[in-house]
Each structure stands twice: as C-alpha cells, then as structure tokens.
Scaffold this motif. Structure first.
Motif, PDB file in Angstrom:
ATOM      1  N   LEU A  97       0.848  -1.207   0.000  1.00  0.00           N
ATOM      2  CA  LEU A  97       0.000   0.000   0.000  1.00  0.00           C
ATOM      3  C   LEU A  97       0.879   1.250   0.000  1.00  0.00           C
ATOM      4  O   LEU A  97       0.605   2.218  -0.728  1.00  0.00           O
ATOM      5  N   ALA A  98       1.933   1.233   0.803  1.00  0.00           N
ATOM      6  CA  ALA A  98       2.843   2.389   0.864  1.00  0.00           C
ATOM      7  C   ALA A  98       3.498   2.626  -0.496  1.00  0.00           C
ATOM      8  O   ALA A  98       3.634   3.763  -0.954  1.00  0.00           O
ATOM      9  N   LYS A  99       3.869   1.516  -1.133  1.00  0.00           N
ATOM     10  CA  LYS A  99       4.504   1.616  -2.463  1.00  0.00           C
ATOM     11  C   LYS A  99       3.511   2.203  -3.465  1.00  0.00           C
ATOM     12  O   LYS A  99       3.845   3.094  -4.244  1.00  0.00           O
ATOM     13  N   ARG A 100       2.278   1.684  -3.429  1.00  0.00           N
ATOM     14  CA  ARG A 100       1.251   2.178  -4.350  1.00  0.00           C
ATOM     15  C   ARG A 100       0.924   3.646  -4.081  1.00  0.00           C
ATOM     16  O   ARG A 100       0.565   4.380  -4.994  1.00  0.00           O
ATOM     17  N   ALA A 101       1.034   4.046  -2.814  1.00  0.00           N
ATOM     18  CA  ALA A 101       0.732   5.435  -2.453  1.00  0.00           C
ATOM     19  C   ALA A 101       1.920   6.356  -2.752  1.00  0.00           C
ATOM     20  O   ALA A 101       1.827   7.566  -2.582  1.00  0.00           O
ATOM     21  N   GLY A 102       3.024   5.774  -3.181  1.00  0.00           N
ATOM     22  CA  GLY A 102       4.209   6.563  -3.509  1.00  0.00           C
ATOM     23  C   GLY A 102       4.904   7.121  -2.275  1.00  0.00           C
ATOM     24  O   GLY A 102       5.540   8.180  -2.337  1.00  0.00           O
ATOM     25  N   LEU A 103       4.778   6.417  -1.161  1.00  0.00           N
ATOM     26  CA  LEU A 103       5.375   6.907   0.083  1.00  0.00           C
ATOM     27  C   LEU A 103       6.789   6.354   0.261  1.00  0.00           C
ATOM     28  O   LEU A 103       7.094   5.238  -0.157  1.00  0.00           O
ATOM     29  N   ASN A 104       7.604   7.162   0.907  1.00  0.00           N
ATOM     30  CA  ASN A 104       8.981   6.756   1.197  1.00  0.00           C
ATOM     31  C   ASN A 104       8.967   5.898   2.465  1.00  0.00           C
ATOM     32  O   ASN A 104       8.907   6.419   3.571  1.00  0.00           O
ATOM     33  N   SER A 105       8.992   4.592   2.263  1.00  0.00           N
ATOM     34  CA  SER A 105       8.821   3.718   3.427  1.00  0.00           C
ATOM     35  C   SER A 105       9.882   2.629   3.472  1.00  0.00           C
ATOM     36  O   SER A 105      10.499   2.307   2.463  1.00  0.00           O
ATOM     37  N   SER A 106      10.079   2.088   4.661  1.00  0.00           N
ATOM     38  CA  SER A 106      10.918   0.902   4.796  1.00  0.00           C
ATOM     39  C   SER A 106      10.151  -0.111   5.642  1.00  0.00           C
ATOM     40  O   SER A 106       9.326   0.257   6.475  1.00  0.00           O
ATOM     41  N   LEU A 107      10.419  -1.386   5.373  1.00  0.00           N
ATOM     42  CA  LEU A 107       9.710  -2.456   6.072  1.00  0.00           C
ATOM     43  C   LEU A 107      10.696  -3.269   6.893  1.00  0.00           C
ATOM     44  O   LEU A 107      11.730  -3.694   6.385  1.00  0.00           O
ATOM     45  N   SER A 108      10.383  -3.447   8.158  1.00  0.00           N
ATOM     46  CA  SER A 108      11.168  -4.361   8.989  1.00  0.00           C
ATOM     47  C   SER A 108      10.202  -5.063   9.928  1.00  0.00           C
ATOM     48  O   SER A 108       9.598  -4.435  10.791  1.00  0.00           O
ATOM     49  N   LYS A 109      10.081  -6.366   9.737  1.00  0.00           N
ATOM     50  CA  LYS A 109       9.134  -7.121  10.574  1.00  0.00           C
ATOM     51  C   LYS A 109       9.565  -7.127  12.026  1.00  0.00           C
ATOM     52  O   LYS A 109       8.745  -7.241  12.926  1.00  0.00           O
ATOM     53  N   ILE A 110      10.865  -7.044  12.237  1.00  0.00           N
ATOM     54  CA  ILE A 110      11.354  -7.092  13.619  1.00  0.00           C
ATOM     55  C   ILE A 110      12.147  -5.811  13.928  1.00  0.00           C
ATOM     56  O   ILE A 110      13.243  -5.854  14.488  1.00  0.00           O
ATOM     57  N   ALA A 111      11.555  -4.689  13.550  1.00  0.00           N
ATOM     58  CA  ALA A 111      12.231  -3.396  13.745  1.00  0.00           C
ATOM     59  C   ALA A 111      12.560  -3.158  15.228  1.00  0.00           C
ATOM     60  O   ALA A 111      11.818  -3.584  16.119  1.00  0.00           O
ATOM     61  N   ALA A 112      13.680  -2.495  15.437  1.00  0.00           N
ATOM     62  CA  ALA A 112      14.122  -2.135  16.788  1.00  0.00           C
ATOM     63  C   ALA A 112      14.305  -0.613  16.835  1.00  0.00           C
ATOM     64  O   ALA A 112      14.339   0.043  15.778  1.00  0.00           O
ATOM     65  N   PRO A 113      14.430  -0.038  18.035  1.00  0.00           N
ATOM     66  CA  PRO A 113      14.578   1.420  18.131  1.00  0.00           C
ATOM     67  C   PRO A 113      15.689   1.986  17.242  1.00  0.00           C
ATOM     68  O   PRO A 113      15.552   3.079  16.701  1.00  0.00           O
ATOM     69  N   LYS A 114      16.757   1.220  17.050  1.00  0.00           N
ATOM     70  CA  LYS A 114      17.857   1.729  16.207  1.00  0.00           C
ATOM     71  C   LYS A 114      17.408   1.969  14.753  1.00  0.00           C
ATOM     72  O   LYS A 114      18.016   2.745  14.030  1.00  0.00           O
ATOM     73  N   ASP A 115      16.346   1.273  14.330  1.00  0.00           N
ATOM     74  CA  ASP A 115      15.841   1.439  12.959  1.00  0.00           C
ATOM     75  C   ASP A 115      15.023   2.720  12.795  1.00  0.00           C
ATOM     76  O   ASP A 115      14.576   3.025  11.690  1.00  0.00           O
ATOM     77  N   MET A 116      14.807   3.428  13.891  1.00  0.00           N
ATOM     78  CA  MET A 116      13.926   4.608  13.813  1.00  0.00           C
ATOM     79  C   MET A 116      14.688   5.905  13.575  1.00  0.00           C
ATOM     80  O   MET A 116      14.109   6.995  13.660  1.00  0.00           O
ATOM     81  N   LYS A 117      15.957   5.774  13.266  1.00  0.00           N
ATOM     82  CA  LYS A 117      16.769   6.940  12.941  1.00  0.00           C
ATOM     83  C   LYS A 117      16.201   7.590  11.664  1.00  0.00           C
ATOM     84  O   LYS A 117      15.950   6.881  10.678  1.00  0.00           O
ATOM     85  N   ASN A 118      16.003   8.870  11.685  1.00  0.00           N
ATOM     86  CA  ASN A 118      15.475   9.639  10.539  1.00  0.00           C
ATOM     87  C   ASN A 118      14.038   9.269  10.146  1.00  0.00           C
ATOM     88  O   ASN A 118      13.572   9.649   9.079  1.00  0.00           O
ATOM     89  N   ILE A 119      13.369   8.486  10.959  1.00  0.00           N
ATOM     90  CA  ILE A 119      11.990   8.089  10.666  1.00  0.00           C
ATOM     91  C   ILE A 119      11.028   9.141  11.223  1.00  0.00           C
ATOM     92  O   ILE A 119      11.226   9.645  12.324  1.00  0.00           O
ATOM     93  N   LYS A 120       9.996   9.456  10.446  1.00  0.00           N
ATOM     94  CA  LYS A 120       9.051  10.480  10.922  1.00  0.00           C
ATOM     95  C   LYS A 120       7.670   9.918  11.248  1.00  0.00           C
ATOM     96  O   LYS A 120       6.836  10.613  11.830  1.00  0.00           O
ATOM     97  N   THR A 121       7.412   8.669  10.827  1.00  0.00           N
ATOM     98  CA  THR A 121       6.150   8.014  11.204  1.00  0.00           C
ATOM     99  C   THR A 121       6.420   6.535  11.441  1.00  0.00           C
ATOM    100  O   THR A 121       7.140   5.900  10.661  1.00  0.00           O
ATOM    101  N   LEU A 122       5.835   6.013  12.500  1.00  0.00           N
ATOM    102  CA  LEU A 122       5.929   4.571  12.763  1.00  0.00           C
ATOM    103  C   LEU A 122       4.569   3.954  12.427  1.00  0.00           C
ATOM    104  O   LEU A 122       3.541   4.385  12.961  1.00  0.00           O
ATOM    105  N   VAL A 123       4.577   2.985  11.530  1.00  0.00           N
ATOM    106  CA  VAL A 123       3.332   2.294  11.165  1.00  0.00           C
ATOM    107  C   VAL A 123       3.325   0.919  11.821  1.00  0.00           C
ATOM    108  O   VAL A 123       4.211   0.101  11.555  1.00  0.00           O
ATOM    109  N   LEU A 124       2.352   0.692  12.689  1.00  0.00           N
ATOM    110  CA  LEU A 124       2.217  -0.622  13.336  1.00  0.00           C
ATOM    111  C   LEU A 124       1.083  -1.383  12.668  1.00  0.00           C
ATOM    112  O   LEU A 124      -0.058  -0.916  12.648  1.00  0.00           O
ATOM    113  N   VAL A 125       1.407  -2.546  12.111  1.00  0.00           N
ATOM    114  CA  VAL A 125       0.384  -3.373  11.477  1.00  0.00           C
ATOM    115  C   VAL A 125      -0.052  -4.425  12.507  1.00  0.00           C
ATOM    116  O   VAL A 125       0.697  -5.330  12.853  1.00  0.00           O
TER     117      VAL A 125
END
Lengths: 378, 187
Positions: free
Chosen positions: B53-81
């Motif tokens: 959906l993010a890709k179709r919406a043309g959003l700048n996103s990254s996917l990590s199923k097991i994301a950790a706080p270190k992955d939130m560098k430069n991130i402006k929105t956290l999407v929880l599925v």
C-alpha cells in the motif's frame, strides 16, 4: 462318507475364499488405474517426471507433466495438483487447466498427480470413498480420492522419526508426505525422489513462479490462504488485494523459515523461485467430519462442521450449504488467474498470456463438469 | 424581494458554515510525515500488504518485521500493522512476550522522539482472536490514527478503543480500500 462330506465343505470354503480374494483384488487393483485426462489443443508436449530425473523411471512415483506454450518467450509457471491426493480441489483444478488452457506467451507446466503413489490407496480407518464422479455434458467422469501420503506398498517401513532433507525432525509417516520432503534427495526414498524430480523441473525449466494447490481442514488455521515465500511477498500481497476486490476472502500467511521441507519454503530457498501455496477449506479431510460420503466430497456438506462453526471452532464460515468442491475449485482458479495477472504487472518483461482458462464465476455458476471433457473423447 | 435576498443570504451562510465545518473536521485528522517505518505488531503477514500500500501510495517507506529502536533513525512516522500469527512469531524467533517487549521499545522510542504512530488492521476477521486482540488492545491506544478493515471490526473492538481515546479512525471495506486514507494521511 463323512470324510468325503468334510472334504467337499472344505473345498467349497476354499473356493469361496479364493473367489473373495479374486474379487477384492480386482477392486484393489482398480485403485492403481489412472483415470484418463484429455488435454486441450494448447498442449505443447507431455513428458514424464522421470525425464527430468531418471531415478523415477519404472517407479510408482513417475507421473505425467503437461507443458503448454513455450513458443513465445515469457514467464515460466509451474502448477502442482495432487501433492495430497485426498484434497480433490487441487487435483481437479489442475485437470481443468489441462483440459482447457492455451498459452500464447510464456510457458505453463501442470503436474496434476504430483504424488502419483498417493492416488493408489486411501487412508486406513477413515472410511473414505475410492473416488467421486463429476457430471460432464457427455457423461460422468470418475476421479480417485487418494491419501495424503505415498502408498506404504511403495515405500515401507516408516522410520520412527523422520529427519527430512532440510533437517526438520518429523513423525515417521511424514516421510511419505510429499510436502514435507523438499528439496528431496536423488538417492532417498520414493517420496524424496519425487520431491527431487520436482525441484529438477523448477531448475531445468527456469520456473519463475510455482504454485502448489492444496486444501486444508476447516478447523486448521491456515485455510482459505495464500502461503508465500518472502521472495513472493509483493506478488502475494498484490494478489490478495485483487482477490478481495472480486469477492474472495483469503488470509495471507508467510512461509515460516523454521518449518522445513514444504514447497513454499524449499522451492524459494533452493531454486529462488516465487513460491506460493494455495489452501481452500475441505471438510472431507477434516477431523470433525461425520460419515464419509459423496455428498461430503462434492457438496462439502457436513452436520458436524455446521455445529462446529456455531461453536466458533472453525477458521472459515460453514453452514448447512457446506463448501462444495466447485466453490473450492473456483477459488483456486480465481487465485491462479490473479496471481498470473499480478505476476505480469510486477514482471512486464516476462509476461505470461493464457487463454481459455475457465473463470471462477463460470465454474461457480455452471459447475465443474461443464469445463471437463466428456469421458469418451479420444 | 428583500425578504428573498435575506433567505438566499441565510442559505448561503448556512452552506458556507457546514462546508467549512466539514473541512475543519477533515483537517482535524493528523497529518503524518515521511519517511515511515512499517513493522508488525504480532508478526501477521499483513505487514507486507502495508508495504505494498505504501509503495502504491508513492510513500517513502521501509519495512522491517522485527524493527528495533535503532531502525527509527530519521523516521518520521511509525506504522504498526496489528495482528498476530503464531507461525509468524515462531518464524521470527519470538513469542508473545518478546514481541510485546519489542513493540513497547519501539513505542517508547517513538514517544521520546515525538514520532506519531499510525496503526493498521488489514487482516479483517481472519486476524482477530485472543492473541491478535491482545496486541490490538495493548498497542492501538498509542496510535495517532487508525485504519481498519471492516470485517475485523464486527464487534467494534477497534472502533471502541479509538473512540474512547479520541483517536481518529477510518474503516474500509477491503485491504485495497485502505490505500486512499493511507495516502491522504501523509503530507
């Protein structure tokens, strides 16, 4: 005089026993007869699985491989039915494809009886029917209802503990379950050889997308599902959304990387192919089913399952209307069609063009038999 | 004549008022910023749907199923599925407790950095049940906005949580329909 009478009675009993043995053997041997399939005019060639792996020559694991298209380059697709011969929708969907499709770009390879040995017996103590008939416009066609496992006559004995080619420890009888034996072994037992031969097809035919058609009991959590290897995550997600748009609810399940030996895991890991497994809900293989009957196989009706649904014990809706095999086949056909169109969208350089594939709505409306050839066709 | 002019002016004023009120309500929805990090809360496979959906919406996103706080560098929105899968948890080498702990750390990091959380529930009825509901009731309250598929909200669990906490939420018929509100939620 008495001695003569005893001998006469003994002789008659012996004759009776022999006659019983003879007739039961005939019934038993009938199970080994393959029903005739009638490929469409689009068939490019028919091979045997052993042509990809000679280790299967003259074994009960050898089976037909139907190849469509290939004249114009495009995507290469493998569709597997009958990995579990007690899951009729997978087998019948493969047969419908064989008897209808034409491929104008790319190649589609269909193996309808992936575990050929599994079609030659039924599961002990299940009271399952030997098969079922489907009405076509020209008469009835009979299809075998087999077992989930390879026939023990062809592979015996089962080990106490089975460690499959991927190192997964399983119960002994799983050594005869094709969908636990991938990627197979060239010098393994029969089921491992079949799995190895299917891997050889995937590699030699440069398959891009491989679809394994299955069914599951309604009480099993992974049902009405698209199970996908992570390398086909985008394809599965696109397809799920498209399927929802045409009214088919599916659940998305990622292939666990710690459950080894299954097609959706090992095809992707060992051949880097996009691997998808489709599950529909089949009450005739479930643990809650009542008496085995034709109605259970064809109409998918079962009072026990209706009750179980009321208690919230199932993972699919189930009422007195049941889940007929035509609806399950329609689900498989819809999913295959959408997977192919999503594949085209994601891989425009490897397009696959299929014609005359019956639509799910037609199958739901007219029934399966309308898309099968009559039994007398040469 | 003057009476009619007053009537027209009154109707015009009423129309302008209702339109502006509606616009105000719409703009009251939070606006999220990119890039976004998509992760699962429960290891359901719908995390991949969210990524598509993010890709179709043309959003700048990254996917990590097991994301950790270190992955939130430069991130402006956290999407929880939201949505749990036992197979998914097992495959990720997690159990319920470890997954909750992982999400708790992400939520804490998001709160510390003032990163808004957008919750999605895309699996519908199939992704409900005891285990999934635990993740929903635990983490949905942290959302700044939620998008849910209708069949997953038959008992109004998700909408009730949102309404109790004044979390704006959108209900869609199918997962694909989530594209529009998902896209509109971002600048």
């Amino acid at each position: 005089m008495k001695c003569l009478k005893d001998r006469l009675i003994s002789g008659l009993l012996l004759l009776l026993s022999l006659a019983l043995c003879f007739f039961s053997t005939q019934k038993f041997r009938e199970q080994h007869k393959k029903e005739t399939l009638f490929p469409s005019e689009g068939l490019a060639s028919r091979e045997m699985l052993s042509s990809y792996f000679p280790g299967l020559i003259d074994t009960p694991g050898d089976t037909e491989v139907y190849i469509y298209g290939g004249q114009n380059p495009g995507g290469n697709i493998l569709i597997l039915g009958g990995a579990h011969p007690n899951e009729p929708a997978g087998y019948v969907t493969a047969v419908i494809l064989i008897e209808n499709i034409q491929v104008s770009q790319g190649k589609i390879i269909v193996i309808p009886r992936a575990n050929n040995s599994g079609f030659t017996h039924s599961e002990p103590q299940e009271g399952n029917l030997r098969g079922y008939s489907l009405e076509t416009p020209g008469g009835k066609r009979f299809f075998r209802f087999g077992s989930r496992l390879t026939n023990p006559i062809h592979q015996w004995p089962d080990p106490t503990l089975y460690i499959n080619p991927s190192g997964q420890k399983l119960s002994g009888q799983e050594s005869r379950n094709l969908n636990r034996c991938y990627p197979g072994k060239p010098k393994g037992h029969l089921t491992e050889k079949i799995a190895f031969a299917i891997m050889e097809i995937i590699k030699k035919e440069k398959i891009d997308l491989a679809i394994d058609l299955h069914e599951a009991a309604p009480e099993y959590p992974v049902v009405n599902a698209i199970v996908f290897h992570e390398n086909s995550a985008e394809l599965a997600s696109y397809s799920l959304m498209e399927l929802q748009q045409i009214g088919f609810e599916f659940r998305l399940e990622l292939s666990p990387n710690n459950l080894r030996g299954l097609s959706h895991r090992e095809w992707g890991d060992h051949a880097q192919v996009m691997a998808i497994l489709l599950e529909t809900a089949n009450p005739s293989q479930g643990r809650l089913k009542g008496k085995s009957s034709l109605s259970l196989i064809i109409e998918g009706k079962d009072r026990n399952y209706s009750k179980a649904a009321k208690f919230g014990l199932l993972f699919v809706p189930f009422d007195s209307e049941g889940i007929p095999v035509k609806l399950r086949v329609a689900r498989h056909l819809a999913a295959i069609k959408i997977l192919l169109s999503s594949f085209n969208e994601l891989n425009p350089e490897k397009r696959i063009e299929v014609n005359h594939m019956p639509s799910s709505s037609q199958v739901k409306l007219k029934g399966i038999g309308q898309f099968l050839c009559p039994p007398y066709r040469k | 004549m003057i009476k009619n002019i007053f009537k027209i002016l009154f109707l015009l004023a009423f129309f302008i008022f209702t339109v502006s009120a509606r616009e105000k309500k719409e703009t009251a929805l939070p606006v999220f910023e990119q890039p976004l990090l998509i992760t699962s809360a429960g290891q359901g496979a719908e995390v991949y749907l969210a990524s598509v959906l993010a890709k179709r919406a043309g959003l700048n996103s990254s996917l990590s199923k097991i994301a950790a706080p270190k992955d939130m560098k430069n991130i402006k929105t956290l999407v929880l599925v939201l949505g749990a899968s036992l197979k998914g948890l097992g495959s990720a080498g997690l159990d319920k407790a470890k997954e909750k702990e992982r999400i708790n750390l992400l939520v804490a990091e998001a709160q510390k950095k003032n990163i808004p959380i957008l919750c999605l529930h895309l699996g519908g009825e199939a992704r409900r049940g005891k285990l999934s509901d635990e993740f929903i009731t635990f983490f949905l309250p942290f959302a700044k906005m939620a998008i849910v598929v209708k069949s997953g909200n038959k008992d109004r669990l998700l909408s009730r949580i949102c309404e109790e906490r004044n979390i704006p939420w959108k209900e869609v018929e199918k997962a694909a329909d989530a594209l529009k509100p998902f896209k509109e939620a971002f600048k």
